[in-house]
Scaffold this active site. Structure first.
Site, mmCIF file in Angstrom:
data_model
loop_
_atom_site.group_PDB
_atom_site.id
_atom_site.type_symbol
_atom_site.label_atom_id
_atom_site.label_comp_id
_atom_site.label_asym_id
_atom_site.label_seq_id
_atom_site.Cartn_x
_atom_site.Cartn_y
_atom_site.Cartn_z
ATOM 1 N N ASN A 161 0.791 -1.235 0.000
ATOM 2 C CA ASN A 161 0.000 0.000 0.000
ATOM 3 C C ASN A 161 0.820 1.279 0.000
ATOM 4 O O ASN A 161 0.381 2.312 -0.499
ATOM 5 C CB ASN A 161 -1.001 -0.016 1.159
ATOM 6 C CG ASN A 161 -0.324 -0.114 2.513
ATOM 7 O OD1 ASN A 161 0.822 -0.515 2.624
ATOM 8 N ND2 ASN A 161 -1.055 0.271 3.547
ATOM 9 N N LYS A 184 12.188 -8.301 0.747
ATOM 10 C CA LYS A 184 11.190 -8.897 -0.131
ATOM 11 C C LYS A 184 9.994 -7.965 -0.191
ATOM 12 O O LYS A 184 9.234 -7.859 0.775
ATOM 13 C CB LYS A 184 10.733 -10.270 0.361
ATOM 14 C CG LYS A 184 9.898 -10.983 -0.702
ATOM 15 C CD LYS A 184 8.855 -11.924 -0.134
ATOM 16 C CE LYS A 184 7.672 -11.171 0.391
ATOM 17 N NZ LYS A 184 6.883 -10.519 -0.722
ATOM 18 N N PRO A 185 9.787 -7.272 -1.300
ATOM 19 C CA PRO A 185 8.626 -6.393 -1.426
ATOM 20 C C PRO A 185 7.368 -7.203 -1.725
ATOM 21 O O PRO A 185 7.450 -8.394 -2.060
ATOM 22 C CB PRO A 185 8.997 -5.488 -2.599
ATOM 23 C CG PRO A 185 9.885 -6.332 -3.454
ATOM 24 C CD PRO A 185 10.650 -7.218 -2.499
ATOM 25 N N GLY A 237 2.693 -5.619 7.485
ATOM 26 C CA GLY A 237 1.645 -6.292 6.734
ATOM 27 C C GLY A 237 0.541 -6.739 7.661
ATOM 28 O O GLY A 237 0.340 -6.157 8.740
ATOM 29 N N SER A 238 -0.172 -7.767 7.266
ATOM 30 C CA SER A 238 -1.325 -8.200 8.044
ATOM 31 C C SER A 238 -0.895 -8.898 9.332
ATOM 32 O O SER A 238 0.181 -9.486 9.422
ATOM 33 C CB SER A 238 -2.154 -9.177 7.209
ATOM 34 O OG SER A 238 -1.381 -10.336 6.937
ATOM 35 N N GLU A 259 4.883 -4.499 12.237
ATOM 36 C CA GLU A 259 3.935 -3.389 12.046
ATOM 37 C C GLU A 259 2.735 -3.984 11.340
ATOM 38 O O GLU A 259 2.779 -4.236 10.144
ATOM 39 C CB GLU A 259 4.587 -2.298 11.190
ATOM 40 C CG GLU A 259 5.848 -1.719 11.762
ATOM 41 C CD GLU A 259 5.564 -0.717 12.872
ATOM 42 O OE1 GLU A 259 6.508 -0.204 13.467
ATOM 43 O OE2 GLU A 259 4.365 -0.451 13.136
ATOM 44 N N LEU A 260 1.666 -4.237 12.071
ATOM 45 C CA LEU A 260 0.613 -5.114 11.569
ATOM 46 C C LEU A 260 -0.686 -4.352 11.305
ATOM 47 O O LEU A 260 -0.701 -3.140 11.130
ATOM 48 C CB LEU A 260 0.428 -6.277 12.551
ATOM 49 C CG LEU A 260 1.725 -7.052 12.873
ATOM 50 C CD1 LEU A 260 1.455 -8.165 13.867
ATOM 51 C CD2 LEU A 260 2.359 -7.606 11.598
ATOM 52 N N CYS A 293 -2.908 1.377 6.941
ATOM 53 C CA CYS A 293 -2.998 0.633 8.197
ATOM 54 C C CYS A 293 -3.609 1.481 9.299
ATOM 55 O O CYS A 293 -4.214 0.961 10.224
ATOM 56 C CB CYS A 293 -1.616 0.187 8.623
ATOM 57 S SG CYS A 293 -0.486 1.565 8.789
ATOM 58 N N GLU A 390 -10.711 -4.957 9.710
ATOM 59 C CA GLU A 390 -10.132 -3.835 8.966
ATOM 60 C C GLU A 390 -10.698 -3.877 7.549
ATOM 61 O O GLU A 390 -10.479 -4.833 6.810
ATOM 62 C CB GLU A 390 -8.625 -4.019 8.947
ATOM 63 C CG GLU A 390 -7.822 -2.969 8.298
ATOM 64 C CD GLU A 390 -6.339 -3.304 8.374
ATOM 65 O OE1 GLU A 390 -5.969 -4.485 8.210
ATOM 66 O OE2 GLU A 390 -5.543 -2.388 8.619
#
Ligand SMILES: NC(=O)c1ccc[n+]([C@@H]2O[C@H](COP(=O)([O-])OP(=O)(O)OC[C@H]3O[C@@H](n4cnc5c(N)ncnc54)[C@H](O)[C@@H]3O)[C@@H](O)[C@H]2O)c1
Ligand SMILES: O=C[C@H](O)CS(=O)(=O)O
Length: 488
Positions: A161, A184-185, A237-238, A259-260, A293, A390
């Protein structure tokens, strides 16, 4: 493969991964296809790599580590400053690439390039401030020291995002600390990471210090978490994937930053400046089409101002311009993919089935594809999916409350704790809410809180660790205690 994307500097469109001193393809020649979410058109292809290529990237990062960590901190900082300068110099190309790959409006893409660069600039300076300590200890023949040292070979896994900012807020901190990195993107947005990789090399950052591996997330993630040589993983990410990576990292006891996911409450009290609250919510809710997020996921409005606020917000949301991100004036671009659209539709349908009223939007946009109309729902309540999950889309559900205690209890009644927002002009109330909200970050009378100089991160199921600010570099450092004796 030729790309329809036209850049002033075509070399920034990289369709190979970077391992050590080489741009390279997957061992089996496989590719991931990258699509433009605005049109669905094929944009580019990148290698579909797996465990073997990842192992070689770890080799390269390990080989580059001794010289990089020994480099004078000022010299590391100078290379990061050069990287920052090149990112800003190529900002327009980078913005076009971001809009093409992720879909966000060009104005937002330009803003993200500047935001991403600000992390590089910030950590270029922080490289010189990884101070140690001399500890006032026992007198006599000893001196006690606490040194700060780089963790070593690190890995980063980033989301789609904000594909520039989520990379630089990890890579810049890691490199500044003297670590080397395997990145790793997200498979949806590898081109942004590879463009940053190209500019890092042009800045003079030595081969192997930064490596970008594209491809199968499960195989790559499995190799990174299993490798004892990878001493730290930073993931954005999630929450689901964050938990998985934490489990996979346990056998090698890695240092982790997670960072979720989020589910931010947005509280509008009866004494709020409603124009300011609407303006703040347009940013907190609809930035990147709600794919952030810290997007406001639940909007709690005091009963006394509910109808007035709802009407103002509905008018403002309906006026937002939806379209391809490259089109001038567009404020809301496409959602990243069909799955994202399906989740938004599921949440809206569930809310309506439980009694929510549509004040604006509530359906796909006439453009088709993954475009969705900015949506405002009235009469939302805790039974609805969007209260617990979310949404990650342009949907603003309005919940009603009648007391501060009720608002705080509802705001905290989720498993997430990333961001929260409140609008009030009562400073005693503001501080009561700041103290009571179970989140890592609070926006007061502001809908945009993200900046490189402040610590970004969450609590509860939103993860742990901080990015940006002074705290962000600590994630890539370890403390070594030295007892220096024999000095009598
Ligand atoms: N807290 C933050 O700072 C922050 C920032 C942006 C996004 N997010 C969260 O990320 C989510 C949306 O982003 P997303 O869809 O890219 O999340 P995601 O978790 O699906 O993917 C994130 C990254 O993890 C990788 N990944 C997926 N499965 C993996 C596996 N089994 N092993 C290793 N890597 C794997 C993906 O390829 C991608 O690079 C939302 O929940 C959002 O809240 C959080
Ligand atoms: O998705 C959330 C990211 O952290 C983006 S931002 O830092 O809020 O801009």
């Amino acid at each position: 493969m030729p790309s329809p994307l036209v850049l002033d500097d075509p070399q920034l469109l990289r369709q190979q991964a970077r391992i050590g001193a080489a741009w390279c393809d997957a061992d089996d020649g496989g590719h991931l296809m990258v699509h433009d979410p605005a049109s669905g058109a094929l944009l580019a292809q990148v290698p579909r790599m797996g465990a073997a290529e990842t192992g070689r990237a770890v080799d390269a990062a390990e080989a580059a580590l001794p010289a990089w960590k020994r480099l004078d901190a000022g010299a590391r900082g100078a290379l990061l400053h050069q990287w920052n300068a090149l990112v800003l110099q190529h900002a327009e190309d980078l913005a076009r690439l971001l809009t093409a790959e992720q879909g966000k409006p060009l104005a937002d893409a330009r803003a993200e390039v500047g935001y991403a660069a600000s992390f590089i600039a910030w950590y270029a300076e922080e490289a010189r401030r990884t101070y140690g300590e001399v500890i006032p200890g026992p007198a006599g023949d000893r001196r006690l020291l606490a040194l700060r040292e780089p963790v070593g070979v690190c890995a980063a896994i980033t989301p789609w995002n904000f594909p520039y900012a989520m990379v630089t807020r990890k890579a810049a901190a890691a490199l500044a600390a003297g670590c080397t990195l395997v990145l790793k993107p997200a498979e949806q947005t590898p081109l942004c990471a590879l463009a940053l990789m190209e500019l890092a090399l042009r800045a003079g950052i030595p081969p192997g210090v930064l490596n970008v591996v594209t491809g199968d997330p499960v195989a790559i993630g499995g190799a990174l978490t299993a490798s004892p040589r990878v001493r730290k993983i930073s993931f954005t990410g999630s929450t689901e994937v964050g938990r998985l990576l934490m489990r996979q990292s346990a056998p090698t006891l890695k240092k982790l930053s997670l960072e979720l996911g989020g589910n931010a409450p947005f509280l509008v009290f009866e004494d709020a400046d409603l124009d300011a609250a609407v303006e703040g919510l347009l940013t907190a809710k609809f930035r990147n089409a709600g794919q952030a997020c810290i997007a406001a996921n639940r909007i709690y409005v005091h009963d006394a101002v509910y109808d007035d606020f709802a009407a103002r917000l509905a008018r403002a949301a309906a006026a937002l311009q939806v379209g391809p991100g490259a089109q001038p004036g567009v404020q809301i671009g496409p959602l990243i993919d069909a799955d994202a659209l399906a989740k938004v539709e599921r949440h809206v349908a569930d809310a309506r089935a439980h009694g929510a009223r549509v004040l604006a939007g509530g359906e796909r946009h006439a453009l088709g594809g993954t475009y969705y109309r900015p949506t405002v729902l009235a009469d939302a309540d805790a039974r609805m999916l969007l209260a617990r999950e979310e949404t990650f889309g342009p949907v603003a559900p309005l919940f009603r409350f009648r007391s501060e205690e009720e608002a705080i209890a509802a705001a905290n009644n989720v498993e997430f704790g990333l961001g929260a927002y409140l609008y009030s002009r009562d400073h005693a109330r503001i501080w009561r809410c700041i103290d009571a909200l179970e989140t890592g970050m609070v926006g007061v009378n502001s809908g945009l809180i993200s900046t490189a100089v402040a610590p970004f991160g969450g609590i509860k199921q939103s993860g742990f660790g901080r990015e940006g600010a002074r705290q962000g570099i600590e994630e890539y450092l370890v403390v070594k205690y030295v007892c220096l004796g024999g000095l009598g």
